[in-house]
Design an enzyme around this catalytic site. Structure first.
Site, PDB file in Angstrom:
ATOM      1  N   CYS A 122       0.848  -1.198   0.000  1.00 30.47           N
ATOM      2  CA  CYS A 122       0.000   0.000   0.000  1.00 30.47           C
ATOM      3  C   CYS A 122       0.885   1.249   0.000  1.00 30.47           C
ATOM      4  O   CYS A 122       1.418   1.652   1.037  1.00 30.47           O
ATOM      5  CB  CYS A 122      -0.926   0.004   1.217  1.00 30.47           C
ATOM      6  SG  CYS A 122      -2.024   1.442   1.231  1.00 30.47           S
ATOM      7  N   CYS A 142      -0.218   4.147   2.395  1.00 33.32           N
ATOM      8  CA  CYS A 142       0.074   3.856   3.800  1.00 33.32           C
ATOM      9  C   CYS A 142       1.575   3.905   4.067  1.00 33.32           C
ATOM     10  O   CYS A 142       2.005   4.429   5.099  1.00 33.32           O
ATOM     11  CB  CYS A 142      -0.500   2.499   4.194  1.00 33.32           C
ATOM     12  SG  CYS A 142      -2.312   2.454   4.184  1.00 33.32           S
TER      13      CYS A 142
END
Length: 180
Positions: A132, A135
């Site tokens: 991700c 993130c």
């Protein structure tokens, strides 16, 4: 012999590099014991290999308290949710999704059992395993602004990558050598 060393012996010869790397990345270095073991535990949970997870937790208990282990487990669980959610928003790229509230409970990030910076580092490692980008960028920003060096971040990601590879290596089939 440590539990991780015993598990390393089960890694097939085809993954000898991973076996050696697993030993080296868990040695003392730029990370504190809590950071090193927390990253390793969270990464093993994210890699979904029960034997590896249990061996790392077993060895970690000699160096860290229950709060670090609990935070590592919590970070892996939260990132299992957040990485999917935020990766979707990022990859779709529609502003409309970015404007919608997540409405997902994430209180543990704000109030970890051990320490906020270490918890964020555990989240960063899991986010790297889960791929991700949004993130990873967010957690890397938090930990570096809180004072962790790029060397420490780099070491955490080396641990995450190696633990993830060890999980794969432990699932490799073992064949007898074929004479040529």
């Amino acid at each position: 012999m440590s539990a991780v060393d015993e598990l390393r012996a089960a890694i097939p010869e085809a993954a000898k590099d991973i076996k050696l790397n697993l030993q080296s990345v868990l040695q003392p270095g730029a990370l504190s014991p809590a950071q090193r073991w927390g990253v390793a535990i969270a990464s093993a949970v994210a890699a979904r290999n029960e034997r590896l997870r249990d061996a790392i937790i077993h060895d970690a208990r000699a160096d860290v308290g229950a709060e670090v282990i609990d935070d590592a487990l919590a970070a892996a669980a939260l990132m299992a949710m957040n990485n999917i959610y935020y990766r979707f928003r990022h990859m779709i790229g529609k502003e409309s999704y970015s404007q919608m509230p997540a409405r997902l409970r994430m209180q543990r990030i704000a109030r970890p059992a051990s320490n906020k910076v270490d918890f964020e580092l555990f989240c960063l490692a899991v986010s790297a395993i889960n791929g991700c980008e949004m993130c990873m960028r967010s957690h890397e920003d938090v930990v570096t602004k809180a004072g962790l060096s790029e060397e420490q971040v780099h070491d955490a990601i080396r641990i995450a990558a190696t633990v993830n590879a060890a999980a794969v290596a432990l699932e490799l089939p073992v064949f007898e050598a074929i004479a040529v």
